[in-house]
Motif scaffolding. Structure first.
Motif, PDB file in Angstrom:
ATOM      1  N   ARG A  31     -12.173   1.044   0.461  1.00 27.79           N
ATOM      2  CA  ARG A  31     -10.738   0.783   0.561  1.00 27.79           C
ATOM      3  C   ARG A  31     -10.418  -0.695   0.358  1.00 27.79           C
ATOM      4  O   ARG A  31      -9.361  -1.039  -0.175  1.00 27.79           O
ATOM      5  CB  ARG A  31     -10.232   1.282   1.913  1.00 27.79           C
ATOM      6  N   ASP A  32     -11.323  -1.600   0.805  1.00 30.21           N
ATOM      7  CA  ASP A  32     -11.066  -3.021   0.572  1.00 30.21           C
ATOM      8  C   ASP A  32     -11.113  -3.346  -0.928  1.00 30.21           C
ATOM      9  O   ASP A  32     -10.311  -4.147  -1.425  1.00 30.21           O
ATOM     10  CB  ASP A  32     -12.039  -3.895   1.365  1.00 30.21           C
TER      11      ASP A  32
ATOM     12  N   SER B 170      -7.880  -2.386  -2.571  1.00 27.32           N
ATOM     13  CA  SER B 170      -6.743  -3.231  -2.199  1.00 27.32           C
ATOM     14  C   SER B 170      -6.806  -4.613  -2.829  1.00 27.32           C
ATOM     15  O   SER B 170      -5.840  -5.365  -2.773  1.00 27.32           O
ATOM     16  CB  SER B 170      -6.688  -3.372  -0.669  1.00 27.32           C
TER      17      SER B 170
ATOM     18  N   TRP C 202      -2.723   0.321  -4.140  1.00 33.07           N
ATOM     19  CA  TRP C 202      -2.187  -0.966  -3.696  1.00 33.07           C
ATOM     20  C   TRP C 202      -1.636  -1.730  -4.898  1.00 33.07           C
ATOM     21  O   TRP C 202      -2.183  -1.649  -6.003  1.00 33.07           O
ATOM     22  CB  TRP C 202      -3.280  -1.818  -3.049  1.00 33.07           C
TER      23      TRP C 202
ATOM     24  N   GLU D 274      -7.856  -9.338  -0.060  1.00 30.87           N
ATOM     25  CA  GLU D 274      -7.914  -7.899   0.152  1.00 30.87           C
ATOM     26  C   GLU D 274      -7.586  -7.582   1.600  1.00 30.87           C
ATOM     27  O   GLU D 274      -7.574  -8.464   2.459  1.00 30.87           O
ATOM     28  CB  GLU D 274      -9.307  -7.351  -0.179  1.00 30.87           C
ATOM     29  N   ALA D 275      -7.305  -6.303   1.859  1.00 32.51           N
ATOM     30  CA  ALA D 275      -7.195  -5.821   3.228  1.00 32.51           C
ATOM     31  C   ALA D 275      -8.597  -5.609   3.772  1.00 32.51           C
ATOM     32  O   ALA D 275      -9.501  -5.198   3.045  1.00 32.51           O
ATOM     33  CB  ALA D 275      -6.387  -4.531   3.276  1.00 32.51           C
TER      34      ALA D 275
ATOM     35  N   HIS E 258       0.853  -1.197   0.000  1.00 30.61           N
ATOM     36  CA  HIS E 258       0.000   0.000   0.000  1.00 30.61           C
ATOM     37  C   HIS E 258       0.885   1.242   0.000  1.00 30.61           C
ATOM     38  O   HIS E 258       1.607   1.509   0.962  1.00 30.61           O
ATOM     39  CB  HIS E 258      -0.907  -0.002   1.242  1.00 30.61           C
TER      40      HIS E 258
END
Length: 1021
Positions: free
Chosen positions: A212-213, A216, A71, A173-174, A39
């Motif tokens: 955000r996921d 990523s 990412w 994913e995060a 990231h």
């Protein structure tokens, strides 16, 4: 049923084009990393510079077009060190953190109902693959009866199995981002390729409201072993980056939706031919006794498959699953999807699960929701000398109030959606204080840390004159080029433009930029007609705030109008000095995906809190899902919906005072003491609820100028994003109208001289400021409030003849007084759950000069060559006999009537009268002038005792010729207004060379043209 596959590890190192960066990730508690994804933030790539990451199977390449935060795809962790380089130009970047896919144990012992130990090894660096220790809550049989995906199934042909195997992938994913935006852990789900680059998985796998996921995430279809668990020959998995969310059954809001909407489709970044063949979604329902099979990645393990027979009903029974199987599909014996994504389990027992209905997925793809459009918003902030003045009623400076309001707006702006912010400040000149940048990067620079009173906004100092045009012009230039985002400008000003460039000189460059304007102050402070016109002409709203509390409210409303679907509610209230908390304020939620509850108050010494309750009475608490942000004079809650399973119904807000900290008392005792305390003063406050999802109520604009006596059409539209209309909608209009004209105030006072030093002010506004100063700081202009229904029936100038979501109520004989009219439209709609939307705007009504009520006298008449010379004295009034007042020579212009010459400019006598010198021939003309105001028909005025100017048949001016041609010879016609002109010219017609071609009637005989035209030249009249 997502599953933890490792940690997100903070790093924070910065590198440049000259240094580069290498990463050798350390081992986790249970072993070395199997894969790593990176990231980056604070990325600056100049010119052709590229940030390159060696993945082991490919290279990730990022350019300036990638933005400043992104990412990478997963890297094979065996290839260490992982190299990161900036090449091809200059630049810098920070490795903020990295996801480390590694063996991970749950808090419960592995092999129990919810206990497991994962082995996420997509590159199969260990051979043979080491199976995880699986949880057992979805273990249907004594042993897990799935098999590796390359193993044959009892009845499903290998070719069908292989087709499904190739299109089934794992998405990593995060997950669980914290308030600072850092990922909590690495997670995985399963999914299926259903179209060229579209990947279907479960909504509950990707739940971050800021997306955000999704940003990523990456997908691979290659994570599989041979049937015996060994590594296939030539195994070299490739991951594909997720680039966007395409469609979903519900919005991402941090919670698990019901199965009916638990699906999401994302797009993968892949060139044509790089992805496997997608699978078909079957239309026919699943039948009892039909053979079906699964394909998924339980606990982030290698791909598994299992065959069974459907026993009927809506649930699926008899298969084994684990966390990580979520998002996978169910397939028929032909390899078509018949269920998916996997949503809920166990349902009653370990053998029963529920898949999301494919019909909903297909419907959603055919009619996808309108995605949020990223916005570029430029704040244009007035820092002229007048901002140092006091703002009523509590005496803080206008600048302090404006800084608080601007900080609220900045903090409300969403992050992670591609929105960008910038700021321009202006006084005598303007400057680009903060170039346009992504909201997450710019917000802390603009307002600093909590309570958000520092940063560049906190550092603004007042001084100088006012060039609103310079602010708008620099603001437009500040958008730059290259962004495809929609552009909007939010202008705050408290004054009158007095320095070039003027608004009129620069507004032509705005193009499609929407301009929203907030005027801070009364009509003594701002140029209402100008701000009203420029906002409405450029697609925005004009609102006026009289004090700091109103300013914060309108900045909050501007956020709702620009970024969201408007406001559900926005009333103002008072918390009495004998009250520690308010009565509950109730607002309805009906299907919205997200609400923002904003509370603002006027007294910094009496801070307030907002307690929000769900329909069942549950108190909303700050955490990963709901977020509270507090400033100096405001606080807001951002609440994704559903919240702990609740959405629709009556929500409540209770406003209370922040309890004082009392040494030696417990919290309960302190609260009890506060409940009986007498507080120093009342506190005024507002609350505002804005929403994402559902319809939006929009004001549909007004003419450039509105004058007294004009009909106002307060049209509003209530529509969903796809243009459809809510059921059972009704709209109420509330209008606050002034009761005394500004011109009457100034006429009753003596005209003050202009203020020429510092932030200059003309005589008219200097007089209004003087009147306000002698009245405690406010103009003595009362208001009257009216409540009116609005109509969507085709009979009220509201659009189509049938209901189309456009509402209107023509306001005739309503604009009886000049000044600022405040409008509030309140919509109620829906069946069962009755929801609301509100919108505010303001319209400034100018005095329309009326010839019948304007006093005109002729003085100082003398004989001159060719006629007479005299001075016309005009005392303009509107149709309701309101005087224009002194100091307003810029409100109108004059031109002579036919046969009259105007000598010199109009002069302001300072008492409400205006003089103009004219010369005329008394035998052929009336000594009068035509008064012209912008966007208004001209009106002729003549002195008392003189006949109105007529247009006799033998007059030679254009109006007389036009009347002759139309056969109108009535001397009582006062004026001719040309509404449209249509001319047809045949350049090849030789008849046009004759003096006048006589028209012919239907009989073919020549018809005599109307009027006496024997001397006419040219073709016809």
């Amino acid at each position: 049923m997502t599953h933890a596959l490792g940690r997100v590890v903070a790093d924070g190192r910065t590198f440049t084009h000259s240094s580069g960066l290498d990463l050798t990730p350390g081992p986790g508690p249970l072993g070395t990393p199997r894969f790593v994804f990176l990231h980056f933030d604070s990325v600056v790539l100049n010119g052709g510079a590229r940030l390159e990451v060696a993945l082991g199977y490919d290279t990730d390449v990022f350019t300036s077009a990638s933005g400043s935060d992104f990412w990478s795809r997963p890297v094979n962790a065996i290839n260490t060190p992982i190299t990161m380089r900036i090449v091809g130009g200059t630049g810098s970047a920070r490795l903020l953190e990295f996801g480390s896919g590694e063996p991970t144990e749950t808090s419960n012992p592995p092999g129990t109902s919810t206990g497991s130990r994962s082995n996420p090894d997509p590159f199969l660096n260990s051979n043979p693959y080491q199976e995880p220790i699986y949880e057992t809550r979805l273990k249907c049989h004594p042993t897990f009866e799935w098999r590796n995906a390359r193993c044959s199934l009892p009845t499903v042909p290998d070719a069908v199995r292989d087709k499904v195997r190739a299109a089934t992938g794992i998405i990593v994913e995060a997950h669980d981002f914290n308030a600072a935006g850092h990922g909590g852990h690495v997670s995985s789900c399963s999914g299926t390729l259903i179209a060229g680059d579209l990947f279907l998985t479960a909504r509950h796998c990707l739940v971050d409201a800021a997306g955000r996921d999704v940003r990523s995430a990456s997908v691979t279809f290659d994570y599989e072993t041979n049937c015996d668990g060994s590594r296939p020959a030539g195994h070299n998995p490739r991951f594909f980056k997720v680039v966007e969310e395409v469609a979903a059954g519900s919005g991402a809001n941090g919670s698990n939706p019901p199965s009916s909407s638990d699906w999401v489709v994302v797009r993968l970044d892949a060139a044509p031919g790089e992805l496997p063949a997608p699978l078909e979604m079957r239309d026919a329902g699943l039948m009892s006794g039909e053979t079906v099979f699964t394909m998924h990645h339980p606990t982030g393990a290698v791909k598994k498959t299992q065959e069974g027979v459907h026993g009927g009903g809506t649930n699926i029974v008899g298969f084994d699953y684990c966390g990580g199987s979520s998002g996978s599909s169910l397939f028929d014996s032909s390899g078509r999807l018949v269920g998916g994504p996997l949503s809920v389990g166990p349902v009653g027992n370990a053998c029963t699960v529920t898949y999301a209905p494919l019909a909903n997925v297909k419907a959603g793809l055919n009619n996808p929701p309108v995605p949020a459009v990223p916005l570029d918003v430029m704040i244009v902030f007035d820092r002229s000398g007048s901002m140092a003045g006091s703002a009523p009623p509590i005496g803080r400076s206008k600048l302090e109030e404006a800084q608080d309001a601007a900080s609220l707006f900045v903090q409300l702006v969403r992050e992670g959606a591609g929105d960008r912010l910038g700021m321009v400040t202006f006084s005598s000149a303007a400057g680009l204080d903060r170039p346009m940048g992504l909201a997450a990067t710019v917000k802390p620079l603009l307002v600093g840390p909590a309570p958000f009173t520092s940063g560049q906004i906190g550092a603004i100092a007042p001084g100088g004159a006012t060039s609103i045009g310079a602010g708008i012009g620099i603001g437009q230039l500040g958008f730059g080029s290259g962004s495809g985002n929609t552009k909007a400008m939010l202008l705050l000003t408290d004054g009158l433009q007095n320095t070039a460039p003027m608004v009129e000189e620069v507004e032509g460059f705005l193009g499609s930029t929407k301009l929203n304007v907030i005027g801070f102050g009364s009509d003594a402070d701002i140029d209402g007609p100008l701000l009203n016109r420029v906002a409405h002409q450029h697609g925005g709203h004009f609102t006026r705030a009289l004090d700091g509390l109103g300013l914060r409210k309108f900045f909050g409303l501007s956020f709702g109008n620009i970024f969201e679907n408007g406001a559900l509610a926005d009333p103002e209230h008072v918390l009495g000095k004998n009250q520690s908390e308010s009565q509950p304020h109730v607002f309805q939620v009906c299907g919205e995906e997200h609400i923002t509850v904003v509370l603002g108050w006027d007294d910094l010494q009496a801070p307030l809190r907002a307690r929000v309750y769900t329909p069942s009475g549950k108190l909303v608490a700050a955490g990963k899902r709901a977020r509270e942000v507090r400033g100096r004079s405001w606080v807001f809650w951002k609440i994704p919906l559903p919240y702990e399973g609740e959405r629709d119904g009556a929500w409540k807000l209770i406003v209370d005072r922040v309890p004082p900290i009392v040494i030696g008392l417990s919290k309960r005792a302190a609260a009890a003491a506060a409940a009986t305390q007498q507080f120093p003063s009342d506190v005024r406050y507002f609350y505002l609820v804005t929403a994402i999802g559902g319809p939006k109520l929009s004001y549909l604009g007004s003419p450039r100028h509105i004058y007294t006596g004009d009909v106002i059409h307060p049209r509003v539209g209530l529509h969903y994003p796809n243009g459809t209309v809510p059921a059972d909608a009704e709209v109420e209009l509330i209008v606050d109208a002034p009761t005394i004209a500004l011109g009457r105030l100034t006429s009753e006072a003596s005209l003050r001289p202009p203020i020429t030093s510092g932030d200059a002010v003309d005589g008219f506004h200097a007089t209004l400021k003087s009147i306000a100063g002698s009245n405690g700081g406010t103009l003595p202009v009362g208001t009257t409030t009216v409540h009116l229904p609005m109509f969507d029936d085709g009979a009220h100038d509201d659009g189509a003849m049938e209901a189309d979501g456009v509402f209107n109520h023509p306001l005739k004989d309503f604009t009886r007084t000049e000044g600022t009219y405040s409008f509030r439209a309140l919509a109620r709609y829906g069946q069962g759950c009755r929801a609301t939307r509100e919108i505010h705007w303001a319209v400034h009504v100018q005095p329309g000069i009326d010839p019948d009520n304007t006093d005109v006298t002729l003085v100082d008449v003398t004989d001159v060559d060719g006629g007479q010379r005299g001075t016309l004295v005009l005392v303009p009034h509107d149709r309701y006999d309101n005087p224009l007042g002194p100091g307003r020579g810029d409100c109108f212009t004059v031109t002579p009537l036919p046969g009259v010459e105007v000598v010199g400019p109009v002069k302001d006598a300072g008492d409400g009268s205006y003089t103009v010198v004219v010369v005329w021939d008394p035998d052929n003309a009336t000594p009068g002038v035509v008064v012209q105001q912008p966007d208004r028909p001209p009106v002729p005025v003549v002195p008392d005792g003189y006949p109105p100017s007529d247009c006799r048949p033998d007059c030679n001016d254009a109006a007389g010729d036009l009347l002759d041609c139309l056969g109108l010879h009535d001397p009582n016609v006062k004026r001719v207004q040309v509404k449209s002109v249509c001319i047809e010219v045949d350049l090849e017609d030789p008849d046009c060379e004759r003096p006048c071609r006589k028209p012919k009637g239907k009989s073919g005989k020549e018809r005599k043209p109307p009027g006496n035209h024997k001397d006419d030249k040219g073709c016809g009249c």
